[in-house]
Design a protein around this motif. Structure first.
Motif, PDB file in Angstrom:
ATOM      1  N   VAL A   5      40.383  -2.458  23.763  1.00 52.07           N
ATOM      2  CA  VAL A   5      39.601  -3.312  22.873  1.00 52.07           C
ATOM      3  C   VAL A   5      38.123  -2.951  23.019  1.00 52.07           C
ATOM      4  CG1 VAL A   5      38.950  -5.668  22.276  1.00 52.07           C
ATOM      5  CG2 VAL A   5      41.274  -5.172  23.082  1.00 52.07           C
ATOM      6  N   ALA A   6      37.547  -2.530  21.938  1.00 52.01           N
ATOM      7  CA  ALA A   6      36.129  -2.175  21.975  1.00 52.01           C
ATOM      8  C   ALA A   6      35.270  -3.432  22.011  1.00 52.01           C
ATOM      9  CB  ALA A   6      35.771  -1.342  20.747  1.00 52.01           C
ATOM     10  N   GLU A   7      34.203  -3.414  22.827  1.00 51.84           N
ATOM     11  CA  GLU A   7      33.292  -4.552  22.875  1.00 51.84           C
ATOM     12  C   GLU A   7      32.513  -4.644  21.573  1.00 51.84           C
ATOM     13  OE1 GLU A   7      30.754  -4.607  26.225  1.00 51.84           O
ATOM     14  OE2 GLU A   7      32.374  -4.522  27.704  1.00 51.84           O
ATOM     15  N   ALA A   8      32.328  -5.873  21.117  1.00 48.53           N
ATOM     16  CA  ALA A   8      31.573  -6.085  19.881  1.00 48.53           C
ATOM     17  C   ALA A   8      30.120  -5.701  20.084  1.00 48.53           C
ATOM     18  CB  ALA A   8      31.685  -7.538  19.454  1.00 48.53           C
ATOM     19  N   SER A   9      29.534  -5.133  19.081  1.00 48.70           N
ATOM     20  CA  SER A   9      28.120  -4.795  19.133  1.00 48.70           C
ATOM     21  C   SER A   9      27.412  -5.466  17.956  1.00 48.70           C
ATOM     22  CB  SER A   9      27.916  -3.277  19.093  1.00 48.70           C
ATOM     23  OG  SER A   9      28.434  -2.740  17.888  1.00 48.70           O
ATOM     24  N   TYR A  10      26.147  -5.745  18.140  1.00 47.75           N
ATOM     25  CA  TYR A  10      25.398  -6.451  17.111  1.00 47.75           C
ATOM     26  C   TYR A  10      24.078  -5.733  16.866  1.00 47.75           C
ATOM     27  CZ  TYR A  10      28.673 -10.138  18.407  1.00 47.75           C
ATOM     28  OH  TYR A  10      29.814 -10.863  18.696  1.00 47.75           O
ATOM     29  N   MET A  11      23.581  -5.867  15.677  1.00 43.66           N
ATOM     30  CA  MET A  11      22.301  -5.285  15.324  1.00 43.66           C
ATOM     31  C   MET A  11      21.484  -6.326  14.571  1.00 43.66           C
ATOM     32  SD  MET A  11      21.433  -1.865  13.052  1.00 43.66           S
ATOM     33  CE  MET A  11      22.199  -2.570  11.579  1.00 43.66           C
ATOM     34  N   VAL A  12      20.241  -6.497  14.981  1.00 45.42           N
ATOM     35  CA  VAL A  12      19.350  -7.415  14.284  1.00 45.42           C
ATOM     36  C   VAL A  12      18.907  -6.750  12.989  1.00 45.42           C
ATOM     37  CG1 VAL A  12      17.157  -8.656  14.381  1.00 45.42           C
ATOM     38  CG2 VAL A  12      18.581  -8.458  16.443  1.00 45.42           C
ATOM     39  N   VAL A  13      19.219  -7.392  11.883  1.00 45.11           N
ATOM     40  CA  VAL A  13      18.863  -6.842  10.576  1.00 45.11           C
ATOM     41  C   VAL A  13      17.412  -7.154  10.227  1.00 45.11           C
ATOM     42  CG1 VAL A  13      19.402  -6.898   8.102  1.00 45.11           C
ATOM     43  CG2 VAL A  13      21.257  -7.004   9.796  1.00 45.11           C
ATOM     44  N   SER A  14      17.003  -8.387  10.503  1.00 42.87           N
ATOM     45  CA  SER A  14      15.623  -8.774  10.236  1.00 42.87           C
ATOM     46  C   SER A  14      15.279  -9.989  11.089  1.00 42.87           C
ATOM     47  CB  SER A  14      15.413  -9.105   8.753  1.00 42.87           C
ATOM     48  OG  SER A  14      16.178 -10.250   8.393  1.00 42.87           O
ATOM     49  N   LYS A  15      14.012 -10.203  11.275  1.00 42.52           N
ATOM     50  CA  LYS A  15      13.586 -11.380  12.034  1.00 42.52           C
ATOM     51  C   LYS A  15      12.193 -11.791  11.572  1.00 42.52           C
ATOM     52  CE  LYS A  15      11.708  -8.701  15.910  1.00 42.52           C
ATOM     53  NZ  LYS A  15      11.718  -8.507  17.379  1.00 42.52           N
ATOM     54  N   THR A  16      11.903 -13.052  11.723  1.00 42.81           N
ATOM     55  CA  THR A  16      10.581 -13.578  11.418  1.00 42.81           C
ATOM     56  C   THR A  16      10.150 -14.479  12.564  1.00 42.81           C
ATOM     57  OG1 THR A  16      11.504 -15.489  10.235  1.00 42.81           O
ATOM     58  CG2 THR A  16      10.964 -13.527   8.915  1.00 42.81           C
ATOM     59  N   ALA A  17       8.865 -14.601  12.762  1.00 39.83           N
ATOM     60  CA  ALA A  17       8.328 -15.451  13.820  1.00 39.83           C
ATOM     61  C   ALA A  17       7.004 -16.042  13.367  1.00 39.83           C
ATOM     62  CB  ALA A  17       8.142 -14.653  15.110  1.00 39.83           C
ATOM     63  N   SER A  18       6.707 -17.210  13.843  1.00 39.52           N
ATOM     64  CA  SER A  18       5.423 -17.830  13.532  1.00 39.52           C
ATOM     65  C   SER A  18       5.040 -18.759  14.666  1.00 39.52           C
ATOM     66  CB  SER A  18       5.498 -18.624  12.218  1.00 39.52           C
ATOM     67  OG  SER A  18       6.430 -19.689  12.335  1.00 39.52           O
ATOM     68  N   LEU A  19       3.749 -18.966  14.819  1.00 46.67           N
ATOM     69  CA  LEU A  19       3.229 -19.872  15.841  1.00 46.67           C
ATOM     70  C   LEU A  19       2.948 -21.228  15.212  1.00 46.67           C
ATOM     71  CD1 LEU A  19       0.729 -17.536  17.748  1.00 46.67           C
ATOM     72  CD2 LEU A  19       2.976 -18.312  18.514  1.00 46.67           C
ATOM     73  N   THR A  20       3.379 -22.264  15.895  1.00 45.47           N
ATOM     74  CA  THR A  20       3.117 -23.628  15.443  1.00 45.47           C
ATOM     75  C   THR A  20       2.181 -24.291  16.438  1.00 45.47           C
ATOM     76  OG1 THR A  20       5.307 -23.792  14.427  1.00 45.47           O
ATOM     77  CG2 THR A  20       4.134 -25.847  14.857  1.00 45.47           C
ATOM     78  N   THR A  21       1.025 -24.742  15.980  1.00 44.82           N
ATOM     79  CA  THR A  21       0.086 -25.400  16.875  1.00 44.82           C
ATOM     80  C   THR A  21       0.605 -26.775  17.262  1.00 44.82           C
ATOM     81  OG1 THR A  21      -1.159 -26.443  15.086  1.00 44.82           O
ATOM     82  CG2 THR A  21      -1.825 -24.209  15.726  1.00 44.82           C
ATOM     83  N   VAL A  22       0.086 -27.292  18.337  1.00 39.59           N
ATOM     84  CA  VAL A  22       0.470 -28.633  18.771  1.00 39.59           C
ATOM     85  C   VAL A  22       0.147 -29.655  17.685  1.00 39.59           C
ATOM     86  CG1 VAL A  22       0.028 -30.450  20.465  1.00 39.59           C
ATOM     87  CG2 VAL A  22       0.221 -28.073  21.216  1.00 39.59           C
ATOM     88  N   ALA A  23      -1.016 -29.484  17.054  1.00 46.83           N
ATOM     89  CA  ALA A  23      -1.432 -30.434  16.017  1.00 46.83           C
ATOM     90  C   ALA A  23      -0.470 -30.418  14.831  1.00 46.83           C
ATOM     91  CB  ALA A  23      -2.848 -30.103  15.556  1.00 46.83           C
ATOM     92  N   ALA A  24       0.088 -29.235  14.543  1.00 47.98           N
ATOM     93  CA  ALA A  24       0.967 -29.120  13.384  1.00 47.98           C
ATOM     94  C   ALA A  24       2.414 -29.467  13.701  1.00 47.98           C
ATOM     95  CB  ALA A  24       0.901 -27.698  12.822  1.00 47.98           C
ATOM     96  N   ALA A  25       2.731 -29.587  14.975  1.00 52.24           N
ATOM     97  CA  ALA A  25       4.128 -29.841  15.376  1.00 52.24           C
ATOM     98  C   ALA A  25       4.468 -31.315  15.197  1.00 52.24           C
ATOM     99  CB  ALA A  25       4.341 -29.402  16.822  1.00 52.24           C
ATOM    100  N   SER A  26       4.499 -31.749  13.959  1.00 51.03           N
ATOM    101  CA  SER A  26       4.764 -33.149  13.650  1.00 51.03           C
ATOM    102  C   SER A  26       6.261 -33.424  13.658  1.00 51.03           C
ATOM    103  CB  SER A  26       4.183 -33.492  12.280  1.00 51.03           C
ATOM    104  OG  SER A  26       4.840 -32.734  11.279  1.00 51.03           O
TER     105      SER A  26
END
Length: 208
Positions: A5-26
């Motif tokens: 049984v071959a181990e499953a492999s994964y590939m990240v197709v796309s990703k996004t990231a952003s910073l949320t300030t404390v003030a904006a974390a409502s």
């Protein structure tokens, strides 16, 4: 037979990231977990009568010259730092006591002092500990604290958020006084230190 049984492999197709300030974390942006929120509210309601208990009073504000206790307690001796370290010394009977700046998290305005305010000042649940420490090592502690204080002042003057990682290790003292010369090299600045009325003895063990 034996199946391979071959181990499953994964590939990240796309990703996004952003910073949320404390003030904006409502709550709208990051909704509270209802189970955790209910538990927190129950604990706060249960603890509130305890927090409201009056444990003392002060005729003056216990804190620093500004409303920024994080900064003030790292730049010099405060009446709040002295009150805390005095209380440790009185409670333990030690010769000397100290509180690190990073452990002091709030100020207390003039007037009655509640248990909740004390908890706000010292929120970490630490224990008082006494040790036998030589006068020579206590002088090293003084020298180290002075050096940290100098670096903290430099960072504060630059006003670029470049505070050193050990800024909170600046000490607030009780039971000892020291005279020092900032023109001398690091480690050689303290030229006089007294415990009570007696000179600090490098060969004596003090309870701190």
């Amino acid at each position: 037979g034996v199946a391979a049984v071959a181990e499953a492999s994964y590939m990240v197709v796309s990703k996004t990231a952003s910073l949320t300030t404390v003030a904006a974390a409502s709550d709208d942006l990051i909704p509270a977990d209802p189970t955790v929120a209910a538990l927190t509210a129950a604990i706060e309601a249960r603890e509130e009568p305890i927090r409201q208990q009056v444990v003392g009073n002060t005729p003056v504000k216990l804190g620093g010259p500004t409303d920024n206790i994080w900064q003030d307690v790292r730049l010099g001796e405060l009446n709040l730092g002295r009150a805390l370290s005095d209380s440790y010394r009185f409670a333990t009977g030690a010769d000397i006591a100290a509180e690190n700046a990073g452990g002091i998290r709030a100020q207390i305005p003039a007037g009655q002092i509640s248990k909740g305010q004390v908890i706000d000042v010292l929120p970490f649940g630490n224990y008082l500990v006494t040790k036998a420490v030589s006068g020579a090592d206590i002088k090293k502690m003084l020298e180290t604290s002075i050096e940290i204080g100098i670096n903290n002042q430099i960072a504060n003057n630059k006003n670029d958020n470049s505070w050193p990682g050990n800024s909170g290790s600046y000490l607030q003292w009780s039971g000892i006084t020291a005279a020092y010369d900032l023109t001398k090299p690091a480690g050689q600045r303290v030229y006089s230190a007294k415990v009570g009325a007696a000179d600090l003895d490098p060969n004596r063990l003090y309870t701190i």
